[in-house]
Scaffold this active site. Structure first.
Site, PDB file in Angstrom:
ATOM      1  N   LYS A  13       0.787  -1.231  -0.031  1.00 37.32           N
ATOM      2  CA  LYS A  13       0.033   0.086  -0.016  1.00 37.32           C
ATOM      3  C   LYS A  13       0.866   1.221  -0.065  1.00 37.32           C
ATOM      4  O   LYS A  13       0.737   2.072  -0.906  1.00 37.32           O
ATOM      5  CB  LYS A  13      -0.992  -0.029   1.169  1.00 37.32           C
ATOM      6  N   ARG A  88     -10.131   1.350   8.951  1.00 35.32           N
ATOM      7  CA  ARG A  88      -9.780  -0.239   9.135  1.00 35.32           C
ATOM      8  C   ARG A  88     -10.701  -0.777  10.115  1.00 35.32           C
ATOM      9  O   ARG A  88     -10.600  -2.036  10.261  1.00 35.32           O
ATOM     10  CB  ARG A  88      -8.362  -0.244   9.861  1.00 35.32           C
ATOM     11  N   ARG A 127      11.439  -6.900   4.835  1.00 34.59           N
ATOM     12  CA  ARG A 127      11.397  -5.317   5.075  1.00 34.59           C
ATOM     13  C   ARG A 127      12.040  -5.211   6.368  1.00 34.59           C
ATOM     14  O   ARG A 127      12.589  -4.318   7.039  1.00 34.59           O
ATOM     15  CB  ARG A 127      10.101  -4.736   5.151  1.00 34.59           C
ATOM     16  N   ARG A 133      11.899  -2.125  11.096  1.00 31.76           N
ATOM     17  CA  ARG A 133      10.545  -1.356  11.557  1.00 31.76           C
ATOM     18  C   ARG A 133      10.350  -2.012  12.674  1.00 31.76           C
ATOM     19  O   ARG A 133      10.288  -3.265  12.744  1.00 31.76           O
ATOM     20  CB  ARG A 133       9.450  -1.623  10.370  1.00 31.76           C
TER      21      ARG A 133
HETATM   22  P1  ADP Z   1       0.432  -2.182   8.017  1.00 35.26           P
HETATM   23  O1  ADP Z   1       0.731  -2.465   6.513  1.00 35.26           O
HETATM   24  O2  ADP Z   1       1.513  -3.100   8.836  1.00 35.26           O
HETATM   25  O3  ADP Z   1      -0.867  -2.268   8.372  1.00 35.26           O
HETATM   26  P2  ADP Z   1       0.859   0.531   8.801  1.00 35.26           P
HETATM   27  O4  ADP Z   1       1.973   1.476   8.514  1.00 35.26           O
HETATM   28  O5  ADP Z   1      -0.392   0.967   7.758  1.00 35.26           O
HETATM   29  O6  ADP Z   1       1.286  -0.921   8.473  1.00 35.26           O
HETATM   30  O7  ADP Z   1       0.342   0.712  10.081  1.00 35.26           O
HETATM   31  C1  ADP Z   1       1.026   0.306  11.399  1.00 35.26           C
HETATM   32  C2  ADP Z   1       0.053   0.414  12.491  1.00 35.26           C
HETATM   33  O8  ADP Z   1      -0.188   1.773  12.707  1.00 35.26           O
HETATM   34  C3  ADP Z   1      -0.920  -0.555  12.481  1.00 35.26           C
HETATM   35  O9  ADP Z   1      -0.648  -1.896  12.843  1.00 35.26           O
HETATM   36  C4  ADP Z   1      -1.588   0.189  13.584  1.00 35.26           C
HETATM   37  O10 ADP Z   1      -1.297  -0.068  14.826  1.00 35.26           O
HETATM   38  C5  ADP Z   1      -1.414   1.570  13.331  1.00 35.26           C
HETATM   39  N1  ADP Z   1      -2.615   2.129  12.473  1.00 35.26           N
HETATM   40  C6  ADP Z   1      -2.470   2.518  11.137  1.00 35.26           C
HETATM   41  N2  ADP Z   1      -3.713   2.899  10.539  1.00 35.26           N
HETATM   42  C7  ADP Z   1      -4.660   2.515  11.643  1.00 35.26           C
HETATM   43  C8  ADP Z   1      -5.958   2.883  11.518  1.00 35.26           C
HETATM   44  N3  ADP Z   1      -6.679   3.141  10.475  1.00 35.26           N
HETATM   45  N4  ADP Z   1      -6.588   2.576  12.700  1.00 35.26           N
HETATM   46  C9  ADP Z   1      -6.038   2.000  13.821  1.00 35.26           C
HETATM   47  N5  ADP Z   1      -4.608   1.937  13.830  1.00 35.26           N
HETATM   48  C10 ADP Z   1      -3.923   2.111  12.715  1.00 35.26           C
END
Ligand code: ADP
Length: 193
Positions: A13, A88, A127, A133
């Site tokens: 994404k 989400r 990654r 990360r």
């Molecule tokens: P991934 O591709 O692992 O989901 P992201 O960078 O998009 O990675 O998100 C990393 C973390 O940030 C998620 O695991 C969550 O803890 C938090 N996060 C991101 N977006 C949301 C959201 N819309 N609602 C709640 N938590 C979120």
């Protein structure tokens, strides 16, 4: 163009969001990136989010919704945006609907990037080696995939019912996937003889 990019962790994404947003001239807004920036700067939001993120859990809806509402209120979002990683949860879907309705605008498309879970784990572990990360360790990766399957995957059905969902195969090179996404978002006009 008002777009959402959905898909499991590791589907690509973030990578695709940047390319697609640039092509449409809209800002790419990644909730994950905003949280990580706050964690790095040790802001109040970052300290709170860190505990959830490092366990692979979602940050609570009230916190995430307020953060997105603030970001979408900024001037650069007036003519469009690409949201990566939001919504989400069903509450986030409802909150986003309310935000858009207040502005009298609608989503144009929701892109669902798909990839099988073995490939996702493989990419995330790679990654982890490359970027280090904090949430890319194997147990946390498994937890993130579980949370996605339980809470976020079912949301695609709602967008499918609304007629705005497009699914795109996330396997292949970055360029191939980007072209697939562009093809479904801005299809070549059909020439009628
Ligand atoms: P991934 O591709 O692992 O989901 P992201 O960078 O998009 O990675 O998100 C990393 C973390 O940030 C998620 O695991 C969550 O803890 C938090 N996060 C991101 N977006 C949301 C959201 N819309 N609602 C709640 N938590 C979120």
């Amino acid at each position: 163009m008002r777009l959402l990019l959905m898909g499991p962790p590791g589907a690509g994404k973030g990578t695709q969001a940047t390319t697609i947003a640039a092509r449409f001239g809209v800002p790419a807004i990644s909730t994950g990136d905003i949280f990580r920036a706050n964690v790095a700067q040790r802001t109040e939001l970052g300290v709170l989010a860190d505990a959830y993120m490092s366990a692979g859990d979602y940050v609570p809806d009230e916190v995430t919704n307020a953060m997105v509402a603030d970001r979408l209120a900024e001037a650069d979002c007036a003519d469009g945006f690409l949201l990566d990683g939001y919504p989400r949860t069903p509450q986030q879907v409802a909150e986003l609907d309310a935000m858009l309705e207040r502005c009298g605008v609608e989503l144009d498309s929701v892109v669902l990037l798909e990839a099988d879970s073995e490939e996702l784990v493989r990419r995330l572990l790679l990654r982890a080696q490359e970027q280090g990360r904090a949430d890319d360790t194997e147990p946390v990766i498994r937890r993130r995939l579980e949370v996605y399957a339980a809470e976020t995957e079912p949301l695609a059905a709602a967008y499918l019912d609304r007629g705005v969902l497009v699914s795109v195969d996330g396997l292949g090179s970055i360029e191939e996937v980007a072209e697939r996404i562009m093809a479904v978002l801005a299809p070549e006009p059909v020439v009628v003889e």
